[in-house]
Write an enzyme that holds these catalytic residues in place. Sequence first.
Site, PDB file in Angstrom:
ATOM      1  N   THR A 187       0.831  -1.207   0.000  1.00  0.00           N
ATOM      2  CA  THR A 187       0.000   0.000   0.000  1.00  0.00           C
ATOM      3  C   THR A 187       0.857   1.244   0.000  1.00  0.00           C
ATOM      4  O   THR A 187       1.847   1.312   0.714  1.00  0.00           O
ATOM      5  CB  THR A 187      -0.847   0.064   1.279  1.00  0.00           C
ATOM      6  OG1 THR A 187      -1.626  -1.099   1.339  1.00  0.00           O
ATOM      7  CG2 THR A 187      -1.748   1.277   1.289  1.00  0.00           C
ATOM      8  N   VAL A 200     -12.431  -5.571   2.094  1.00  0.00           N
ATOM      9  CA  VAL A 200     -11.853  -4.261   1.841  1.00  0.00           C
ATOM     10  C   VAL A 200     -11.097  -3.839   3.091  1.00  0.00           C
ATOM     11  O   VAL A 200     -11.592  -4.029   4.209  1.00  0.00           O
ATOM     12  CB  VAL A 200     -12.973  -3.242   1.508  1.00  0.00           C
ATOM     13  CG1 VAL A 200     -12.425  -1.825   1.489  1.00  0.00           C
ATOM     14  CG2 VAL A 200     -13.631  -3.583   0.177  1.00  0.00           C
ATOM     15  N   GLY A 201      -9.932  -3.278   2.913  1.00  0.00           N
ATOM     16  CA  GLY A 201      -9.124  -2.864   4.063  1.00  0.00           C
ATOM     17  C   GLY A 201      -9.379  -1.418   4.456  1.00  0.00           C
ATOM     18  O   GLY A 201     -10.419  -0.839   4.138  1.00  0.00           O
ATOM     19  N   ASP A 202      -8.397  -0.837   5.117  1.00  0.00           N
ATOM     20  CA  ASP A 202      -8.554   0.524   5.627  1.00  0.00           C
ATOM     21  C   ASP A 202      -8.296   1.599   4.569  1.00  0.00           C
ATOM     22  O   ASP A 202      -8.756   2.737   4.712  1.00  0.00           O
ATOM     23  CB  ASP A 202      -7.605   0.753   6.816  1.00  0.00           C
ATOM     24  CG  ASP A 202      -6.136   0.601   6.429  1.00  0.00           C
ATOM     25  OD1 ASP A 202      -5.832  -0.159   5.486  1.00  0.00           O
ATOM     26  OD2 ASP A 202      -5.287   1.231   7.086  1.00  0.00           O
ATOM     27  N   GLY A 252      -4.925  -3.648   7.703  1.00  0.00           N
ATOM     28  CA  GLY A 252      -6.119  -2.816   7.587  1.00  0.00           C
ATOM     29  C   GLY A 252      -7.297  -3.327   8.376  1.00  0.00           C
ATOM     30  O   GLY A 252      -8.132  -2.535   8.840  1.00  0.00           O
TER      31      GLY A 252
END
Lengths: 183, 141
Positions: free
Chosen positions: B1, B30-32, B55
């Site tokens: 990321t 879905v992550g952060d 995340g």
Amino acid sequence: ASQLPLAINTWAFRRAAEAAWSTLQAGGSEMDAVEKGCGQCEIDQCDGSVGYGGSPDEHGETTLDAMIMDGNTMQVGAVADLRRIKNAIGVARKVIEHTRHTLLVGESASMFAESMGFPCEDLTTQSSLSIYLKWLNRSCQPNFWKNVTPDASKSCGPYKQTAKFNKEEQTVWERRIQISNHD
Amino acid sequence: TIGMIVIGQTGSIAAGTSTNGANHKIQGRVGDSPIAGAGAYADSTAGGAAATGDGDIMMRFLPSYQAVEYMRTGMDPTVACQKVISRIQKYHPYFFGAVICANMSGSYGAACNKLPGFTQFHFMVSNPTLRQPSEQIVDCI
């Protein structure tokens, strides 16, 4: 004042930093610089953790998440679980520019991206396919399931929920995310 | 990321993130990164911050928002970053993560959670003093 302008990014992604900085130096806005910087990482597949051809999901597909925020207007554009579109940060910027929404997800986000003119491409590469096949050959280890049957620490799915919940040591699953595998 | 903060000559701040998430994630996860306040946050009246790491854990603490709010009180960016890492550490001592922070005047800092094999965090900075993008390293706490 001499400390401004400033561009700072996580990890040692030099080309991304250069792209953001050169955008600012050329008179681009802060939002332009963020879009160009993050977009460069998407092109470079930084660290395998950004862009196409990395971090395949349980079905071997690469999906992308991106967000951009304007600290003057507090406008935010974001996409999540974006499929078949390489320039995720570009699509996030379009969410701000062409919608009154904040976050678009999944197949619908991809349809939005296509309507904005982004090319639809396979995000799978030989590298991501290899990562996926190795994982399948290791009985799908590691994975993110718990309290399912068959035992997810030993077997691939499909899984069903179990009635009994087992308490697991936090460190065991937290360490699955590390330097080569992160958000 | 990648997480990025850009502050212009006049103090306007933008932030962003881009990621392909976690390896072998369950479909739909879905992550952060795409969550404002989690993956990144920007407020031109206070500062900007961006987070990277796990995340699934980090998004529960809105670390980027929290760091910006700390900086709004006048806190140094490095201390603001350290405080959000410490906040997560209390609940998840072994989480993998790091945060970068920058305030309106262009001061910046970073912090990370020390783990075996992750004792330092590398990040990139560009400003007029450095003249060109340069790699900086911070020891994890």
